[in-house]
Design an enzyme around this catalytic site. Structure first.
Site, PDB file in Angstrom:
ATOM      1  N   ARG A  11      47.837  46.115  35.651  1.00  0.00           N
ATOM      2  CA  ARG A  11      48.656  44.897  35.736  1.00  0.00           C
ATOM      3  C   ARG A  11      49.076  44.364  34.379  1.00  0.00           C
ATOM      4  O   ARG A  11      50.036  43.604  34.297  1.00  0.00           O
ATOM      5  CB  ARG A  11      47.945  43.848  36.598  1.00  0.00           C
ATOM      6  CG  ARG A  11      47.959  44.232  38.086  1.00  0.00           C
ATOM      7  CD  ARG A  11      47.152  43.288  38.930  1.00  0.00           C
ATOM      8  NE  ARG A  11      45.765  43.265  38.583  1.00  0.00           N
ATOM      9  CZ  ARG A  11      44.861  44.186  38.952  1.00  0.00           C
ATOM     10  NH1 ARG A  11      45.224  45.192  39.730  1.00  0.00           N
ATOM     11  NH2 ARG A  11      43.597  44.104  38.578  1.00  0.00           N
TER      12      ARG A  11
ATOM     13  N   GLU B 199      33.961  44.270  35.818  1.00  0.00           N
ATOM     14  CA  GLU B 199      33.319  43.365  36.776  1.00  0.00           C
ATOM     15  C   GLU B 199      32.896  44.157  38.016  1.00  0.00           C
ATOM     16  O   GLU B 199      31.898  43.857  38.637  1.00  0.00           O
ATOM     17  CB  GLU B 199      34.281  42.232  37.154  1.00  0.00           C
ATOM     18  CG  GLU B 199      33.634  41.112  37.952  1.00  0.00           C
ATOM     19  CD  GLU B 199      34.627  40.095  38.475  1.00  0.00           C
ATOM     20  OE1 GLU B 199      35.835  40.261  38.248  1.00  0.00           O
ATOM     21  OE2 GLU B 199      34.186  39.159  39.142  1.00  0.00           O
TER      22      GLU B 199
END
Ligand code: AMP
Length: 169
Positions: A58, A95
């Site tokens: 992204r 994460e």
């Protein structure tokens, strides 16, 4: 306009326990998109940025527009094995898992002043890897910019350069 209202929380994506920040509603709104790009670029205007590095995937959506605003070039930091030329690699923790990024060996050098751009700053592992790659190549990293910072994950502390985020949670 309220950019945060155009970022959708998607619970348990891509794994249980992760609340994914979906920026596609913001990207689809012309005014919000313009405001987001302007907000990402403004803090770094006049800072002599020569290259804006976008992190796959992204970061690629945002970084080229930021580069155009700053009169800089764009560099893709890609997932392993995607770049056609000789590349340098840096592994990092995410994460939700582990990964690595690569840049072409001749993409940045000592003459460059780099801005690193991604959509979300979470634990800071991804941007930290981009930062490490730039430093290994002798470039100066002026800072890192994000559309969204998940401040409760403390990623900013892993980045020893100025960090700016358009939105903070
Ligand atoms: P981190 O390395 O932990 O800072 O993770 C940042 C990278 O993972 C960015 O490329 C983000 O696109 C992606 N990411 C991590 N957490 C999220 C989240 N909650 N929502 C959307 N993207 C995320």
């Amino acid at each position: 306009m309220d950019l945060a209202a155009l970022i959708r929380d998607v619970p348990d994506f891509p794994k249980p326990g992760i609340v994914f920040k979906d920026i596609t509603p913001l990207l689809g709104d012309p005014s919000a998109l313009a405001q987001a790009i302007a907000g990402l670029a403004a803090p770094w205007s006049g800072r002599g940025i020569t290259k804006v590095m976008g992190i796959e995937s992204r970061g690629f959506i945002l970084a080229p527009s930021v580069a155009l605003e700053l009169g800089a070039g764009f560099i893709p930091a890609r997932k392993p094995g995607k770049l056609p030329w000789t590349a340098v690699r840096q592994a990092y923790g995410l994460e939700y898992g582990t990964d690595a990024i690569e840049v072409h060996i001749d993409a940045v050098g000592p003459a460059d002043r780099v801005l690193i751009i991604d959509d979300v700053l979470a634990t800071g592992g991804t941007a930290g890897a981009a930062l490490a790659l730039c430093k290994r190549q002798g470039a100066t990293v002026v800072g890192c910019g994000f559309l969204v910072e998940l401040g409760f994950l403390g990623g900013r502390a892993k980045l020893d350069v100025p960090v700016q985020a358009v939105l903070r949670y």
